[in-house]
Design a protein around this motif. Structure first.
Motif, short mmCIF file in Angstrom:
data_model
loop_
_atom_site.label_atom_id
_atom_site.label_comp_id
_atom_site.label_asym_id
_atom_site.label_seq_id
_atom_site.Cartn_x
_atom_site.Cartn_y
_atom_site.Cartn_z
N GLY A 1 0.78 -1.42 0.01
CA GLY A 1 0.06 0.09 0.12
C GLY A 1 0.82 1.18 0.32
N GLN A 2 2.25 1.21 -0.35
CA GLN A 2 2.95 2.59 0.00
C GLN A 2 4.30 2.32 -0.73
N ALA A 3 4.38 3.17 -1.97
CA ALA A 3 5.49 3.06 -2.95
C ALA A 3 6.89 3.05 -2.21
N LEU A 4 7.67 2.67 -2.51
CA LEU A 4 9.08 2.43 -2.13
C LEU A 4 9.59 3.87 -1.94
N GLY A 5 9.58 4.76 -2.75
CA GLY A 5 10.03 5.91 -2.45
C GLY A 5 9.66 6.77 -1.32
N GLU A 6 8.39 6.38 -0.82
CA GLU A 6 7.65 6.91 0.16
C GLU A 6 7.95 6.26 1.61
N ARG A 7 8.70 5.33 1.60
CA ARG A 7 9.29 4.77 2.79
C ARG A 7 10.47 5.32 3.37
N THR A 8 10.60 5.10 4.80
CA THR A 8 11.85 5.47 5.51
C THR A 8 12.96 4.50 5.00
N LEU A 9 14.21 4.87 5.21
CA LEU A 9 15.37 3.91 5.04
C LEU A 9 15.19 2.85 5.62
N ALA A 10 14.76 2.71 6.90
CA ALA A 10 14.49 1.65 7.94
C ALA A 10 13.72 0.52 7.22
N GLN B 1 12.85 0.43 4.00
CA GLN B 1 13.34 0.04 2.83
C GLN B 1 14.28 -0.99 3.00
N ASP B 2 15.07 -0.89 4.34
CA ASP B 2 15.85 -2.09 4.57
C ASP B 2 15.22 -3.33 4.84
N ALA B 3 14.17 -3.07 5.39
CA ALA B 3 13.29 -4.15 5.88
C ALA B 3 12.84 -4.85 4.77
N LEU B 4 12.57 -4.16 3.65
CA LEU B 4 11.84 -4.93 2.23
C LEU B 4 13.12 -5.45 1.71
N TRP B 5 14.22 -4.76 1.74
CA TRP B 5 15.58 -5.59 1.19
C TRP B 5 15.76 -7.02 1.86
N ASP B 6 15.69 -7.00 3.23
CA ASP B 6 15.95 -8.25 3.85
C ASP B 6 14.82 -9.31 3.33
N ALA B 7 13.55 -8.65 3.26
CA ALA B 7 12.41 -9.49 2.89
C ALA B 7 12.53 -10.04 1.54
N ALA B 8 13.27 -9.37 0.49
CA ALA B 8 13.38 -9.91 -0.78
C ALA B 8 14.57 -10.67 -0.71
N LYS B 9 15.57 -10.60 0.14
CA LYS B 9 16.68 -11.68 0.26
C LYS B 9 16.35 -12.84 0.92
N ALA B 10 15.37 -12.98 1.65
CA ALA B 10 14.86 -14.06 2.51
C ALA B 10 13.97 -14.68 1.39
N GLU B 11 13.22 -14.31 0.75
CA GLU B 11 12.59 -14.97 -0.42
C GLU B 11 13.45 -15.65 -1.16
N GLU B 12 14.57 -15.08 -1.76
CA GLU B 12 15.57 -15.51 -2.61
C GLU B 12 16.04 -17.00 -1.79
N ARG B 13 16.48 -16.93 -0.71
CA ARG B 13 16.97 -17.90 -0.01
C ARG B 13 16.01 -18.97 0.37
N GLN B 14 14.62 -18.73 0.28
CA GLN B 14 13.55 -19.82 0.49
C GLN B 14 12.99 -20.39 -0.85
N ARG B 15 13.57 -19.79 -1.98
CA ARG B 15 13.22 -20.45 -3.12
C ARG B 15 14.15 -21.78 -3.52
N PRO B 16 13.29 -22.87 -3.93
CA PRO B 16 14.26 -23.99 -4.13
C PRO B 16 15.05 -23.96 -5.50
N THR B 17 15.93 -24.25 -5.32
CA THR B 17 17.08 -24.41 -6.51
C THR B 17 16.86 -25.74 -7.35
N ARG B 18 17.25 -25.32 -8.54
CA ARG B 18 17.06 -26.57 -9.41
C ARG B 18 18.53 -27.38 -9.82
#
Length: 272
Positions: free
Chosen positions: A244-253, A255-272
């Motif tokens: 519900g809120q664009a990235l540019g409207e977020r605080t740096l903290a 944004q960092d939390a979203l970055w961590d979430a994106a990284k966590a998703e990659e780690r959980q994604r199964p590898t082929r």
């Protein structure tokens, strides 16, 4: 794989000649010269490398065609100016390959790859001397037009061939830490632009050296890092919009939390 019928290098040469025809050709192609085409040549070489990195062989076929077009384009302009033609380009590289591989096309024999490399360097030095180049440094022959990271690599490789090199990666890591500390000191001292340029340059030079000792392709490693950053950043944007809120409207903290979430998703994604 069979070659598709109906097209040959002669066809490509004829198409290029038509494109460059002053009366009936393409206005854009006609107005080009070596200087304006050179950036496209470099760009196409990088696109070939990108297709290889992605293992996209259909795209590689197309990108190799684009790169071949660059060679034909330059050769056509050279022929128009009376310098040389495409056949001369082919003859020159054929002669060079035979000349620089006496162990394949002649009677020379080498005991090791290192001996072959020394002979290769000697042949190149002799070629430069025949052209009137009096530079006999171990660093001679490195093109000025290379990307600077690649020129750094070639400088290090040539220095290593005469023994000027660290024997293992440990001292390289120590040197990297030393150079980073010098950058930190420059910031603490007021961040003088000229000094920072010098110190950051030292860090980058050592990073190239580190990649060389690790037997990692510096360009490929950076492409992977760029792709990883872009992939994660785009995922951050998607996560932000979904909540519900664009990235540019977020605080740096945030944004960092979203970055961590994106990284966590990659780690959980199964590898082929």
């Amino acid at each position: 794989m069979d070659t598709p019928p109906g097209r040959s290098i002669d066809d490509l040469l004829a198409i290029m000649a038509r494109l460059r025809d002053r009366e009936h050709g393409c206005p854009w192609d006609v107005e080009q010269d070596f200087d304006t085409i050179a950036p496209y040549t470099i760009e196409e070489a990088y696109e070939v490398a990108d297709a290889i990195d992605r293992k996209d062989y259909a795209d590689l076929r197309d990108e190799l065609g684009d790169l071949l077009l660059q060679v034909v384009f330059h050769a056509r302009m050279a022929e128009e100016a009376g310098h040389f033609g495409f056949a001369d380009v082919v003859a020159a590289i054929c002669d060079k390959l035979v000349r620089r591989h006496p162990h394949v096309f002649g009677a020379a024999r080498f005991d090791s790859a290192a001996a072959q490399t020394r002979a290769w360097d000697a042949l190149k030095a002799a070629e430069r001397a025949d052209k009137g180049d009096a530079d006999d440094s171990a660093l001679a022959g490195i093109a000025r037009g290379l990307p600077e990271w690649q020129r750094a690599l070639k400088l290090q490789q040539k220095a290593a061939r005469v023994g000027f090199d660290w024997p293992e990666v440990g001292p390289v890591l120590a040197k990297l830490g030393e150079e980073i500390e010098e950058v930190r000191c420059e910031f603490a001292a007021g961040a003088d632009a000229e000094r920072l340029t010098d110190e950051v340059g030292d860090v980058l030079f050592v990073c190239v050296n580190l990649a060389r000792h690790a037997k990692v392709d510096f360009s490929q490693a950076l492409r992977h890092a760029n792709a990883k950053f872009e992939r994660r950043f785009r995922r951050m944007e998607a996560l932000a919009v979904a909540s519900g809120q664009a990235l540019g409207e977020r605080t740096l903290a945030e944004q960092d939390a979203l970055w961590d979430a994106a990284k966590a998703e990659e780690r959980q994604r199964p590898t082929r």
